[in-house]
Design an enzyme around this catalytic site. Structure first.
Site, mmCIF file in Angstrom:
data_model
loop_
_atom_site.group_PDB
_atom_site.id
_atom_site.type_symbol
_atom_site.label_atom_id
_atom_site.label_comp_id
_atom_site.label_asym_id
_atom_site.label_seq_id
_atom_site.Cartn_x
_atom_site.Cartn_y
_atom_site.Cartn_z
ATOM 1 N N GLU A 85 -53.480 6.737 40.156
ATOM 2 C CA GLU A 85 -52.904 5.422 40.407
ATOM 3 C C GLU A 85 -52.615 5.380 41.904
ATOM 4 O O GLU A 85 -51.947 6.277 42.422
ATOM 5 C CB GLU A 85 -51.596 5.316 39.603
ATOM 6 C CG GLU A 85 -51.151 3.918 39.365
ATOM 7 C CD GLU A 85 -49.826 3.865 38.612
ATOM 8 O OE1 GLU A 85 -49.505 4.812 37.860
ATOM 9 O OE2 GLU A 85 -49.116 2.871 38.802
ATOM 10 N N ARG A 109 -49.556 19.635 31.831
ATOM 11 C CA ARG A 109 -49.513 19.322 33.257
ATOM 12 C C ARG A 109 -49.035 20.545 34.024
ATOM 13 O O ARG A 109 -48.425 21.446 33.454
ATOM 14 C CB ARG A 109 -48.637 18.100 33.525
ATOM 15 C CG ARG A 109 -47.165 18.291 33.230
ATOM 16 C CD ARG A 109 -46.388 16.979 33.292
ATOM 17 N NE ARG A 109 -46.377 16.381 34.605
ATOM 18 C CZ ARG A 109 -46.933 15.204 34.902
ATOM 19 N NH1 ARG A 109 -47.560 14.506 33.986
ATOM 20 N NH2 ARG A 109 -46.863 14.713 36.118
ATOM 21 N N LYS A 123 -44.504 11.699 41.595
ATOM 22 C CA LYS A 123 -44.626 10.858 42.781
ATOM 23 C C LYS A 123 -43.324 10.124 43.065
ATOM 24 O O LYS A 123 -42.974 9.883 44.216
ATOM 25 C CB LYS A 123 -45.772 9.857 42.582
ATOM 26 C CG LYS A 123 -47.115 10.434 42.963
ATOM 27 C CD LYS A 123 -48.210 9.419 42.788
ATOM 28 C CE LYS A 123 -48.597 9.316 41.332
ATOM 29 N NZ LYS A 123 -49.737 8.458 41.060
HETATM 30 P P1 ATP Z 1 -46.830 11.505 38.705
HETATM 31 O O1 ATP Z 1 -46.057 11.930 37.519
HETATM 32 O O2 ATP Z 1 -46.794 12.502 39.802
HETATM 33 O O3 ATP Z 1 -46.490 10.129 39.186
HETATM 34 P P2 ATP Z 1 -49.091 10.419 37.454
HETATM 35 O O4 ATP Z 1 -49.605 10.991 36.203
HETATM 36 O O5 ATP Z 1 -48.323 9.166 37.336
HETATM 37 O O6 ATP Z 1 -48.331 11.531 38.227
HETATM 38 P P3 ATP Z 1 -51.596 9.508 38.319
HETATM 39 O O7 ATP Z 1 -51.998 9.004 39.639
HETATM 40 O O8 ATP Z 1 -51.548 8.553 37.190
HETATM 41 O O9 ATP Z 1 -50.208 10.181 38.506
HETATM 42 O O10 ATP Z 1 -52.438 10.779 37.928
HETATM 43 C C1 ATP Z 1 -53.840 10.881 38.028
HETATM 44 C C2 ATP Z 1 -54.305 11.997 37.133
HETATM 45 O O11 ATP Z 1 -53.706 13.218 37.506
HETATM 46 C C3 ATP Z 1 -53.908 11.731 35.698
HETATM 47 O O12 ATP Z 1 -55.021 12.021 34.867
HETATM 48 C C4 ATP Z 1 -52.790 12.678 35.449
HETATM 49 O O13 ATP Z 1 -52.755 13.097 34.122
HETATM 50 C C5 ATP Z 1 -53.119 13.832 36.388
HETATM 51 N N1 ATP Z 1 -51.890 14.528 36.774
HETATM 52 C C6 ATP Z 1 -50.818 14.006 37.388
HETATM 53 N N2 ATP Z 1 -49.854 14.938 37.536
HETATM 54 C C7 ATP Z 1 -50.349 16.084 37.017
HETATM 55 C C8 ATP Z 1 -49.842 17.415 36.868
HETATM 56 N N3 ATP Z 1 -48.619 17.756 37.299
HETATM 57 N N4 ATP Z 1 -50.631 18.343 36.293
HETATM 58 C C9 ATP Z 1 -51.875 18.017 35.869
HETATM 59 N N5 ATP Z 1 -52.407 16.794 35.966
HETATM 60 C C10 ATP Z 1 -51.665 15.826 36.530
HETATM 61 MG MG MG Z 2 -49.571 7.684 36.048
#
Ligand code: ATP
Ligand code: MG
Length: 564
Positions: free
Chosen positions: A36, A263, A273
């Site tokens: 995102e 994760r 984030k």
């Molecule tokens: P955050 O919790 O940091 O905001 P998010 O999942 O909202 O992370 P996205 O930009 O939606 O952030 O993530 C893009 C991809 O990265 C998604 O497929 C998500 O599952 C993966 N991802 C994000 N954080 C992790 C993590 N800590 N470990 C493994 N994969 C992750």
């Molecule tokens: Mg997300």
């Protein structure tokens, strides 16, 4: 037809290999990395990239798409879209032209929603967000159906069109899936599919005031792009029935398969984030690229190589259960990598003057120093040695304890690549009592590499020649948090309350050997006996060297001493 991977390393690779074997999804492997664009990437994203790009790369015709999941315009920005692409490339992955934006599908998604309304599988609801929440029920109580649930299909179609036309305010109506308010899975209790948001989108501008939710946009974007395996983190396990419901009810041609994995969590840091952004905004760090953050930009500026991050992600593997990985594992990966490729150099972080009384005043010797004992191809360099040197303050003790094998009155040490010296006098400030300089004598017959004598001393110190050394600022980074799990709020502490006040110590009076005068921003070195450092790529100027400590050395000095 794709070729199956040799021997699957984890349960996801096993599933994919089986699917390819059985011909499911036409034996194709198409994954996606769906960030995102509302922040910069962190090492958790690196784990996801290593899995998605890595897995696709294991099949001859495998593909991994880069998809910006840009369905929530409130926090998204073009700045992130660009920076994310840069970070992915830096990590060593490529989407081979397969770049997608969920927002490119807005029209198609809208048509899918109309399709659901026509099937009586979606309805326009006038309940407020709070009311919908209150009606949702709990794990033990079923939800309550909205009075609007029985609205006619025609009325729903008309209202949905008017929502799109911008006739209503934010929150006045939403589109909800008509599933089951009594479902034990709360996600299936008529989840929201569309919300009204009168905001400008960074790509579609003012074209839309209606935006799909993740639960609606994600499965359909996967399907539109022909994703075979949609890999996501465990929080989405409970959303999988909804993911499948959307694809089934929308009658899609490609039914992607969602598979969840744990994760990445690292100790002594935060990974979301939202929390990273809060640290930046509140000024606890200098920006998203602060070397203390687990962002890819921060790690890169700290001196991490992309190879070390990929190795780390490979080693921690892909599991089904959440766990917290130790930062020490990440540090291990970078040490291993830099040990092989970083040239050695001598740097004195906290200088103490040493004068060698019996060394000729104007003499300068160019001593041969090995660039990397692990790799003879890296050759050697010359370092100037002269009468007045700097050594590390902590390498001298006026009153040493028995096991202090460094410099002390009357005691002998070897200077790396040079001579054995003996401390003969200590000069102190008469008022403060602070040590100003240390006087020594050297034994000319003990020069490293040329000495015939078998005399051994226990300590070997690094040094620089005061007349030749360069001034440098050195930043010593430590963990940003004092608590192993700063995310844990069980004892009532907020993560901002356990920030480590010593996470950055700046030494502005350090000295480095003259060969570093031409070190380029980003260049990495092992400062002997200290650790791995890199030239800061932001604050270094032509005549002002700034080094960031990537990671301290563990114990390698003991090994070096044996080889002298
Ligand atoms: P955050 O919790 O940091 O905001 P998010 O999942 O909202 O992370 P996205 O930009 O939606 O952030 O993530 C893009 C991809 O990265 C998604 O497929 C998500 O599952 C993966 N991802 C994000 N954080 C992790 C993590 N800590 N470990 C493994 N994969 C992750
Ligand atoms: Mg997300």
């Amino acid at each position: 037809m794709s070729t199956p991977a040799a021997s699957p390393r984890d349960f996801i690779r096993t599933t994919v290999a089986e699917d390819v074997q059985s011909g499911r999804h036409g034996s194709c492997v198409v994954t996606r990395f769906p960030p995102e664009p509302n922040g910069h990437l962190h090492i958790g994203h690196a784990k996801s990239m290593c899995l998605n790009f890595g897995l696709a790369g294991e099949y001859a015709t495998g593909q991994c798409h880069l998809r910006f999941d840009d369905t929530n315009p409130c926090k998204e920005a073009l700045e992130y879209v660009e920076s994310i692409q840069e970070d992915i490339r830096w990590l060593g992955f490529d989407w081979n032209g397969q770049l997608f934006f969920a927002s490119d599908n807005f029209e198609q998604l809208y048509q899918y929603a109309v399709f659901l309304i026509k099937k009586d599988k979606a309805y326009v609801d006038s309940l407020s967000a709070e009311e919908i929440k209150a009606h949702r029920g709990t794990l033990t109580h079923p939800g309550i159906e909205s009075p609007d649930r029985t609205r006619s299909i025609d009325d729903n179609l008309e209202l949905f069109a008017r929502m799109r036309a911008g006739e209503f305010d934010d929150g006045q109506y939403v589109l909800r899936a008509k599933i089951d308010m009594g479902s034990p899975n709360i996600n299936m209790r008529d989840p929201t599919l569309y919300r009204i948001r009168h905001v400008t989108h960074h790509r579609t501008g003012q074209q839309w005031c209606l935006y799909p939710t993740y639960d609606f946009a994600h499965p359909l974007s996967d399907s539109i792009e022909g994703i075979t395996h949609s890999l996501c983190t465990l929080e989405f396990e409970d959303h999988r029935p909804l993911y499948n419901w959307v694809l089934k009810e929308c009658d899609v041609a490609c039914h992607s398969q969602q598979i969840e994995f744990a994760r990445l969590n690292l100790n002594y840091t935060v990974m979301s984030k939202r929390k990273l952004s809060a640290l930046v905004t509140a000024g606890h760090v200098t920006g998203w690229d602060d070397p203390r953050l687990p962002t890819l930009k921060g790690l890169r500026r700290r001196g991490y190589t992309s190879a070390s991050i990929r190795t780390f992600c490979e080693r921690i593997g892909v599991a089904k259960r959440d766990s917290i990985v130790e930062m020490a594992q990440l540090e291990h990966a970078i040490r291993e990598d830099l040990n092989l490729q970083a040239p050695r150099a001598m740097a004195v972080l906290r200088p103490l003057r040493v004068i060698i009384d019996n060394y000729p005043d104007d003499q300068v010797e160019e001593l041969e120093a090995v660039n990397n004992p692990e790799d003879p191809r890296m050759g050697s360099r010359k370092i100037p040695f002269s009468k007045v040197l700097y050594i590390e303050q902590e390498d001298f003790r006026e009153q040493p304890h028995k096991k202090f094998f460094r410099l002390a009155p009357g005691q002998e040490v070897r200077l790396r690549y040079a001579y054995i010296i003996q401390c003969v006098n200590v000069i102190k400030d008469s008022e403060t009592g602070n040590i100003i300089e240390v006087h020594c004598t050297y034994d000319p017959s003990t020069r490293s590499g040329q000495s015939q004598s078998t005399r051994k001393v226990k300590g070997t110190l690094h040094w620089v020649s005061t007349a030749h050394a360069l001034e440098a600022t050195i930043r010593l980074y430590d963990s940003l948090f004092l608590k192993a799990n700063p995310n844990e709020d069980s004892d009532g502490t907020d993560y901002l309350e356990c920030l480590n006040p010593q996470s950055l110590v700046t030494l502005s009076d350090s000295r480095v050997e003259p060969s570093l005068a031409y070190a380029l921003p980003g260049a990495r070195f092992q400062f002997e006996r200290q650790g791995y450092f890199c030239v800061d790529s932001v604050d270094t100027l032509p005549n002002k060297l700034v080094f960031n400590r990537t990671v301290p050395l563990r114990d390698t000095w003991a090994k070096i001493e044996k080889t002298l």
